[in-house]
Design a protein around this motif. Structure first.
Motif, PDB file in Angstrom:
ATOM      1  N   ALA A 149       0.813  -1.217   0.000  1.00  0.00           N
ATOM      2  CA  ALA A 149       0.000   0.000   0.000  1.00  0.00           C
ATOM      3  C   ALA A 149       0.846   1.266   0.000  1.00  0.00           C
ATOM      4  CB  ALA A 149      -0.941  -0.003   1.209  1.00  0.00           C
ATOM      5  N   ARG A 150       1.942   1.262   0.752  1.00  0.00           N
ATOM      6  CA  ARG A 150       2.693   2.510   0.962  1.00  0.00           C
ATOM      7  C   ARG A 150       3.900   2.668   0.043  1.00  0.00           C
ATOM      8  NH1 ARG A 150       1.291   5.259   5.627  1.00  0.00           N
ATOM      9  NH2 ARG A 150      -0.039   4.142   7.116  1.00  0.00           N
ATOM     10  N   THR A 151       4.354   1.590  -0.594  1.00  0.00           N
ATOM     11  CA  THR A 151       5.563   1.675  -1.417  1.00  0.00           C
ATOM     12  C   THR A 151       5.315   1.204  -2.845  1.00  0.00           C
ATOM     13  OG1 THR A 151       6.872   1.247   0.573  1.00  0.00           O
ATOM     14  CG2 THR A 151       7.997   1.033  -1.541  1.00  0.00           C
ATOM     15  N   VAL A 152       4.820  -0.013  -3.012  1.00  0.00           N
ATOM     16  CA  VAL A 152       4.670  -0.585  -4.348  1.00  0.00           C
ATOM     17  C   VAL A 152       3.657   0.204  -5.174  1.00  0.00           C
ATOM     18  CG1 VAL A 152       4.014  -2.635  -5.647  1.00  0.00           C
ATOM     19  CG2 VAL A 152       5.339  -2.875  -3.545  1.00  0.00           C
ATOM     20  N   VAL A 153       2.455   0.402  -4.646  1.00  0.00           N
ATOM     21  CA  VAL A 153       1.404   1.073  -5.407  1.00  0.00           C
ATOM     22  C   VAL A 153       1.791   2.506  -5.809  1.00  0.00           C
ATOM     23  CG1 VAL A 153      -0.971   1.934  -5.309  1.00  0.00           C
ATOM     24  CG2 VAL A 153      -0.442  -0.373  -4.500  1.00  0.00           C
ATOM     25  N   PRO A 154       2.351   3.337  -4.914  1.00  0.00           N
ATOM     26  CA  PRO A 154       2.749   4.679  -5.361  1.00  0.00           C
ATOM     27  C   PRO A 154       3.742   4.670  -6.519  1.00  0.00           C
ATOM     28  CG  PRO A 154       2.710   4.585  -2.974  1.00  0.00           C
ATOM     29  CD  PRO A 154       2.511   3.189  -3.455  1.00  0.00           C
ATOM     30  N   TYR A 155       4.706   3.761  -6.522  1.00  0.00           N
ATOM     31  CA  TYR A 155       5.692   3.749  -7.605  1.00  0.00           C
ATOM     32  C   TYR A 155       5.124   3.137  -8.881  1.00  0.00           C
ATOM     33  CZ  TYR A 155       9.569   5.781  -5.117  1.00  0.00           C
ATOM     34  OH  TYR A 155      10.381   6.688  -4.466  1.00  0.00           O
ATOM     35  N   GLU A 156       4.222   2.174  -8.752  1.00  0.00           N
ATOM     36  CA  GLU A 156       3.559   1.656  -9.946  1.00  0.00           C
ATOM     37  C   GLU A 156       2.702   2.724 -10.602  1.00  0.00           C
ATOM     38  OE1 GLU A 156       3.066  -3.144  -9.116  1.00  0.00           O
ATOM     39  OE2 GLU A 156       1.376  -1.795  -8.710  1.00  0.00           O
ATOM     40  N   ASP A 157       1.897   3.443  -9.806  1.00  0.00           N
ATOM     41  CA  ASP A 157       1.041   4.483 -10.366  1.00  0.00           C
ATOM     42  C   ASP A 157       1.852   5.658 -10.901  1.00  0.00           C
ATOM     43  OD1 ASP A 157      -1.071   2.911  -9.688  1.00  0.00           O
ATOM     44  OD2 ASP A 157      -1.868   4.213  -8.113  1.00  0.00           O
ATOM     45  N   ALA A 158       2.980   5.940 -10.294  1.00  0.00           N
ATOM     46  CA  ALA A 158       3.803   7.055 -10.756  1.00  0.00           C
ATOM     47  C   ALA A 158       4.472   6.741 -12.092  1.00  0.00           C
ATOM     48  CB  ALA A 158       4.857   7.399  -9.707  1.00  0.00           C
ATOM     49  N   LEU A 159       4.955   5.505 -12.269  1.00  0.00           N
ATOM     50  CA  LEU A 159       5.613   5.145 -13.526  1.00  0.00           C
ATOM     51  C   LEU A 159       4.617   5.035 -14.668  1.00  0.00           C
ATOM     52  CD1 LEU A 159       8.333   4.436 -14.810  1.00  0.00           C
ATOM     53  CD2 LEU A 159       7.845   2.035 -14.332  1.00  0.00           C
ATOM     54  N   ASN A 160       3.603   4.199 -14.491  1.00  0.00           N
ATOM     55  CA  ASN A 160       2.481   4.117 -15.437  1.00  0.00           C
ATOM     56  C   ASN A 160       2.934   4.007 -16.891  1.00  0.00           C
ATOM     57  OD1 ASN A 160      -0.245   4.045 -16.167  1.00  0.00           O
ATOM     58  ND2 ASN A 160      -0.327   6.261 -16.521  1.00  0.00           N
ATOM     59  N   ARG A 161       3.940   3.189 -17.145  1.00  0.00           N
ATOM     60  CA  ARG A 161       4.418   2.927 -18.504  1.00  0.00           C
ATOM     61  C   ARG A 161       4.964   4.176 -19.203  1.00  0.00           C
ATOM     62  NH1 ARG A 161      -0.570   0.846 -18.229  1.00  0.00           N
ATOM     63  NH2 ARG A 161      -1.373   2.270 -19.806  1.00  0.00           N
ATOM     64  N   ARG A 162       5.336   5.198 -18.424  1.00  0.00           N
ATOM     65  CA  ARG A 162       5.888   6.404 -19.061  1.00  0.00           C
ATOM     66  C   ARG A 162       7.285   6.166 -19.620  1.00  0.00           C
ATOM     67  NH1 ARG A 162       5.897  11.297 -15.178  1.00  0.00           N
ATOM     68  NH2 ARG A 162       6.328   9.759 -13.534  1.00  0.00           N
ATOM     69  N   ARG A 163       8.010   5.221 -19.052  1.00  0.00           N
ATOM     70  CA  ARG A 163       9.345   4.867 -19.539  1.00  0.00           C
ATOM     71  C   ARG A 163       9.655   3.453 -19.069  1.00  0.00           C
ATOM     72  NH1 ARG A 163      13.509   5.175 -15.688  1.00  0.00           N
ATOM     73  NH2 ARG A 163      13.004   6.288 -13.737  1.00  0.00           N
ATOM     74  N   HIS A 164      10.867   2.971 -19.376  1.00  0.00           N
ATOM     75  CA  HIS A 164      11.242   1.626 -18.971  1.00  0.00           C
ATOM     76  C   HIS A 164      11.324   1.539 -17.445  1.00  0.00           C
ATOM     77  CE1 HIS A 164      15.106   3.754 -18.826  1.00  0.00           C
ATOM     78  NE2 HIS A 164      15.474   2.849 -17.940  1.00  0.00           N
ATOM     79  N   ARG A 165      11.103   0.355 -16.931  1.00  0.00           N
ATOM     80  CA  ARG A 165      11.200   0.146 -15.487  1.00  0.00           C
ATOM     81  C   ARG A 165      12.662   0.100 -15.067  1.00  0.00           C
ATOM     82  NH1 ARG A 165       7.630  -5.148 -14.593  1.00  0.00           N
ATOM     83  NH2 ARG A 165       8.559  -5.618 -16.627  1.00  0.00           N
ATOM     84  N   PRO A 166      13.040   0.842 -14.033  1.00  0.00           N
ATOM     85  CA  PRO A 166      14.435   0.815 -13.588  1.00  0.00           C
ATOM     86  C   PRO A 166      14.744  -0.464 -12.825  1.00  0.00           C
ATOM     87  CG  PRO A 166      13.141   2.184 -12.118  1.00  0.00           C
ATOM     88  CD  PRO A 166      12.215   1.774 -13.238  1.00  0.00           C
ATOM     89  N   ASP A 167      16.032  -0.793 -12.770  1.00  0.00           N
ATOM     90  CA  ASP A 167      16.483  -1.874 -11.887  1.00  0.00           C
ATOM     91  C   ASP A 167      16.570  -1.321 -10.468  1.00  0.00           C
ATOM     92  OD1 ASP A 167      16.677  -3.544 -14.034  1.00  0.00           O
ATOM     93  OD2 ASP A 167      18.854  -3.489 -14.191  1.00  0.00           O
TER      94      ASP A 167
END
Length: 606
Positions: A149-167
């Protein structure tokens, strides 16, 4: 086999992520650290992790069961994917409130970010190919549900396929260890890939080989603020691969260069000095940059050789103060060059503790109950046969004759002593705790006297004594809910601004979501490292849905006019591959930090 993002919701014991309402972000508010339930849960977790963590160190098991290469190669020597330059982002102390965590995540995951400095100059930056979490990836305590809830979801919603996923590589902090590192290991060390990142590490520590002779090492200091023996052996083997002219970025969960100053009475024991051994004997002066979180602000120290020690714990957690006087300079020549927020702002923010009852409503309820228990029996005795307001000496006599009030009062004083900050020594801790506890007792007696004075004229009207005593109890509860937290707030304000104590408690009580930060690092084609310290003066409080994959799932609502965009805290810090020296006349133009690069590497490396 890697685990898909959809598989994360199938982890045993984790609930499936619900679909958010159309216009409502799915996040949680800032952690209320003085909520009695949060205090109890965090205290139990800390006690259990501290007790069992010493007996069953997870790192020792992973060293045997989780093989990991000495390095992850992001350099120009990588045959599969050679890199002549690299962008890398460093975020520490995240996973708290939605507004602060998501604001930082949105900037970190943006494909490009144009940052202005104080002079108005614009600097164009790119989203990092590598993302490093620098410790404490979730609050208040580690669990699969809280991480989600506090870490995974915010970063998933922020990235939203705008660019490649970082390592992603993550350094565990003390909050990640509160469940014995179980949830951290499942999320970051088992190849699970979310929609916000890829994970590659198999242990809680790692080494990255970066372009042009740069290295990044991430350690695991556990709860004891030290390294285990297999970890020291791992980094010793890594150090043999690092050339004398190479430079190292060392990421620890805690800034020992500050903590050893503000808590001198909690110095390391002779047996607990592996981190010192690693820094001084194994790595030596090849370490050009020290990075750490744990303190939730930005602070940079620099020595005469241009080596940097940077605290950047502003990934989403509550703000920590920057105005403690003991951390401006330390023996060894490291001098503070910048902090965010400023000392004056930090000192002013501490005055918000006078609003303690409003900011911490559940703690107010708790203190209302305590004050009611302290004074109700005394008030009931005073109400018997009262025809007017009793003298204050009668209140004191009644309190001394009430066994229950005396026992509870002693408990309040002992609790205040246990709560007191011990950084100025054990005698100071006892004295401050006794004064704090006696202040509560004095206020409780005055409140009981006032309640008795109010109830006395009503004695004839409220002939039923139980009704009268119930009325007195309500007054005691209301007064205690206001005055008890106010006493705590005044105590924390004076402790911090006058005596430089209780920095964590005084600011965790405020749950300030603003003044956030992260670091963007760039190694260019010439091997020069540039550090961009990114700050957020005020994060958005209102969000609306983005318009498509070119935007995050949630974007700031334009109606929130007080929110400020990310900008540079200070000009970029430029560090060469070799030793940096003070500028000399005729030596050439200095970089933004006022240093220039020498041609010869420093000695001292093992």
């Amino acid at each position: 086999m890697a685990v898909r993002a959809s598989d994360v919701s199938r982890i045993p014991g984790q609930r499936t992520r619900p679909e958010p309402p159309p216009e409502t972000p799915p996040g949680k508010p800032m952690v209320s650290w003085f909520d009695p339930a949060v205090l109890a849960k965090s205290g139990v977790k800390a006690l259990l992790s501290g007790t069992f963590g010493r007996q069953a160190d997870r790192r020792l098991l992973d060293a045997v069961s989780q093989p990991q290469d000495l390095k992850f190669d992001y350099s120009e020597d990588n045959p599969q994917h050679p890199r002549d330059e690299l962008w890398l982002d460093y975020v520490a102390d995240l996973g708290d409130g939605w507004d602060s965590t998501y604001a930082v995540a949105s900037a970190v995951t943006a494909p490009e970010l144009v940052l202005t400095d104080a002079s108005g100059k614009a600097h164009s930056t790119r989203g990092g190919d590598v993302l490093v979490f620098g410790g404490d990836e979730v609050y208040p305590t580690a669990s699969v549900g809280e991480y989600q809830a506090r870490t995974v979801v915010p970063y998933e919603d922020a990235l939203n396929r705008r660019r490649h996923r970082p390592d992603l590589f993550a350094v565990p902090g003390n909050h990640d260890w509160y469940d014995g590192l179980v949830s951290f290991t499942r999320l970051f060390c088992q190849g699970r890939h979310s929609n916000g990142w890829h994970t590659r590490q198999r242990r809680s520590y790692f080494a990255l080989k970066l372009p042009h002779g740069w290295w990044l090492l991430g350690t695991d200091m556990q709860l004891e603020s030290d390294l285990d023996a297999p970890q020291v052996e791992f980094f010793t083997r890594v150090a043999r691969k690092i050339a004398a002219a190479d430079r190292i970025i060392l990421c620890n969960a805690e800034p020992d260069w500050i903590k050893q100053q503000v808590t001198p009475h909690a110095g390391r024991d002779f047996l607990d000095n592996n981190i010192d051994f690693l820094e001084q004997k194994v790595l030596g002066k090849r370490v050009s940059v020290f990075l750490a979180g744990d303190l939730h602000h930005y602070r940079r120290h620099e020595d005469a050789d241009g080596r940097q020690k940077i605290v950047a714990g502003g990934g989403g957690a509550f703000l920590h103060p920057t105005h403690l006087p003991k951390v401006d300079q330390r023996p060894g020549g490291f001098v503070q060059k910048a902090c965010f927020p400023s000392r004056q702002t930090s000192q002013r923010l501490a005055w918000r503790n006078l609003l303690f009852p409003v900011i911490n409503p559940w703690f107010s309820v708790f203190m209302g109950v305590i004050y009611t228990m302290l004074g109700w029996g005394v008030a009931a005795n005073l109400n018997e046969g009262a025809v007017g307001a009793p003298p204050f000496r009668e209140v004191i006599n009644a309190a001394l004759q009430s066994t229950g009030s005396l026992v509870l009062g002693a408990g309040v004083v002992l609790g205040a002593v246990a709560f007191a900050d011990g950084r100025r020594g054990p005698h100071w801790k006892k004295a401050a705790g006794v004064v704090h506890g006696l202040a509560h007792m004095a206020v409780a007696l005055l409140l009981t006297w006032g309640v008795s004075a109010v109830a006395a004229p009503l004695a004839a009207e409220l002939q039923w004594s139980l009704r009268r005593d119930f009325f007195s109890g309500l007054l005691l509860f209301g007064g205690g809910a206001l005055l008890g937290p106010l006493v705590v707030g005044v105590y924390l304000l004076l402790s911090l601004n006058v005596f430089s104590c209780h920095p964590n408690e005084a600011f965790s009580a405020l749950s300030i979501p603003d003044w956030k930060n992260f670091l963007r690092l760039h190694i260019d084609t010439e091997g020069q490292l540039t550090v961009y310290p990114v700050g957020f003066r005020r994060v958005p409080r209102r969000w609306k849905r983005g318009r498509g994959p070119e935007e995050p799932v949630w974007v700031p609502d334009p109606a929130d006019t007080r929110a400020t965009p990310p900008r540079l805290i200070e000009p970029p810090i430029v560090i060469g591959r070799t030793k940096a020296l003070p500028v000399k006349l005729g030596a050439g133009p200095p970089g933004p930090t006022g240093v220039m690069v020498d041609e010869h590497p420093p000695g001292g490396a093992v």
